[in-house]
Design an enzyme around this catalytic site. Structure first.
Site, PDB file in Angstrom:
ATOM      1  N   LYS A 260       0.884  -1.253  -0.159  1.00 15.95           N
ATOM      2  CA  LYS A 260       0.088   0.103  -0.090  1.00 15.95           C
ATOM      3  C   LYS A 260       0.904   1.269  -0.065  1.00 15.95           C
ATOM      4  O   LYS A 260       0.663   2.058  -0.693  1.00 15.95           O
ATOM      5  CB  LYS A 260      -1.014  -0.009   1.296  1.00 15.95           C
ATOM      6  CG  LYS A 260      -2.017  -1.044   1.216  1.00 15.95           C
ATOM      7  CD  LYS A 260      -2.776  -1.035   2.535  1.00 15.95           C
ATOM      8  CE  LYS A 260      -3.685  -2.008   2.486  1.00 15.95           C
ATOM      9  NZ  LYS A 260      -4.809  -1.839   3.650  1.00 15.95           N
TER      10      LYS A 260
ATOM     11  N   SER B 267      -1.059   1.083   6.630  1.00 16.62           N
ATOM     12  CA  SER B 267      -1.051  -0.117   7.598  1.00 16.62           C
ATOM     13  C   SER B 267      -2.227  -1.025   7.204  1.00 16.62           C
ATOM     14  O   SER B 267      -2.836  -0.667   6.256  1.00 16.62           O
ATOM     15  CB  SER B 267      -1.252   0.272   8.811  1.00 16.62           C
ATOM     16  OG  SER B 267      -2.699   0.851   9.102  1.00 16.62           O
ATOM     17  N   ASP B 268      -2.115  -2.224   7.467  1.00 20.44           N
ATOM     18  CA  ASP B 268      -2.950  -3.291   7.294  1.00 20.44           C
ATOM     19  C   ASP B 268      -3.340  -4.231   8.714  1.00 20.44           C
ATOM     20  O   ASP B 268      -2.127  -4.583   9.220  1.00 20.44           O
ATOM     21  CB  ASP B 268      -2.600  -4.019   6.303  1.00 20.44           C
ATOM     22  CG  ASP B 268      -3.611  -5.215   5.536  1.00 20.44           C
ATOM     23  OD1 ASP B 268      -4.462  -4.460   4.819  1.00 20.44           O
ATOM     24  OD2 ASP B 268      -3.700  -6.217   6.094  1.00 20.44           O
ATOM     25  N   THR B 269      -4.324  -4.517   9.012  1.00 19.27           N
ATOM     26  CA  THR B 269      -4.637  -5.016  10.181  1.00 19.27           C
ATOM     27  C   THR B 269      -5.403  -6.714   9.979  1.00 19.27           C
ATOM     28  O   THR B 269      -6.088  -6.613   9.080  1.00 19.27           O
ATOM     29  CB  THR B 269      -5.635  -4.498  10.965  1.00 19.27           C
ATOM     30  OG1 THR B 269      -5.132  -3.242  11.162  1.00 19.27           O
ATOM     31  CG2 THR B 269      -5.884  -5.288  12.237  1.00 19.27           C
TER      32      THR B 269
END
Length: 194
Positions: free
Chosen positions: A57, A73-75
């Site tokens: 990203k 960010s990625d969760t």
């Protein structure tokens, strides 16, 4: 000649991430969501998925926005060996909630920061969350309020699902979608003026 601080771009469409940054006094100059393929690779552990997706990203947004700080960010929510993405519908959200009921699960958030010079920092933060045993009425109540939509694991800890949380070990803001302590320190460590 006036000095202007470098731009900070948040590479996310998540209103929760923006609110979290504002909470610690950081207001991005731009918000540019990046659309990438978020499919995990075969046998890829959840923490590696979170790191890889946050990196992809950030790289996508940074490729057309040099001279800026780009934060992405990625969760990922993982219960046992199973990764729970964003529930596609109420039926899938119900399946996720039944799986989480009475159990511990892990929330991983990958953070990637690319600096104006192109330097890259990547980190993954882990939080353990313990749900109470959910009754069918708990699940039906939660599904009626549609909070599950767009949420990893099918729940939002900062909303009505807070009533389901027995314990949390680690960063609360990580479960919301952006670990603030680590993010602030990453920005500061890479020279972003706070």
């Amino acid at each position: 000649m006036t000095h202007k601080d470098p731009n900070l771009i948040l590479a996310s469409a998540s209103p929760r991430r923006l609110e979290l940054l504002k909470q610690v006094g950081i207001l991005p100059d731009q918000i540019i969501p990046s659309k990438i393929d978020e499919t995990p690779l075969k046998s890829e552990p959840p923490q590696e998925v979170a790191k890889r997706l946050s990196r992809l990203k950030a790289e996508k947004v940074a490729s057309t926005n040099n001279c800026s700080y780009v934060l992405a960010s990625d969760t990922i929510v993982a219960c046992g060996n199973r990764m729970l993405g964003k529930a596609k519908n109420a039926n899938e959200a119900e399946i996720f909630l039944k799986l989480l009921s009475g159990r511990r699960h892990t929330v991983y958030t990958g953070i990637c920061l690319i600096t104006p010079s192109g330097d890259k920092s990547i980190k993954c933060v882990k939080t353990i969350v313990k749900f109470k045993s959910l009754e069918l009425s708990d699940i039906e109540f939660y599904l009626r309020h549609d909070e599950w939509q767009g949420k990893a694991g099918g729940y939002a800890i900062q909303g009505l699902a807070a009533r389901f949380i027995r314990a949390i070990n680690g960063s609360y803001s990580n479960v919301v979608g952006l670990p603030l302590f680590e993010t602030v320190n990453m920005l500061k460590g890479r020279g972003y003026p706070l």
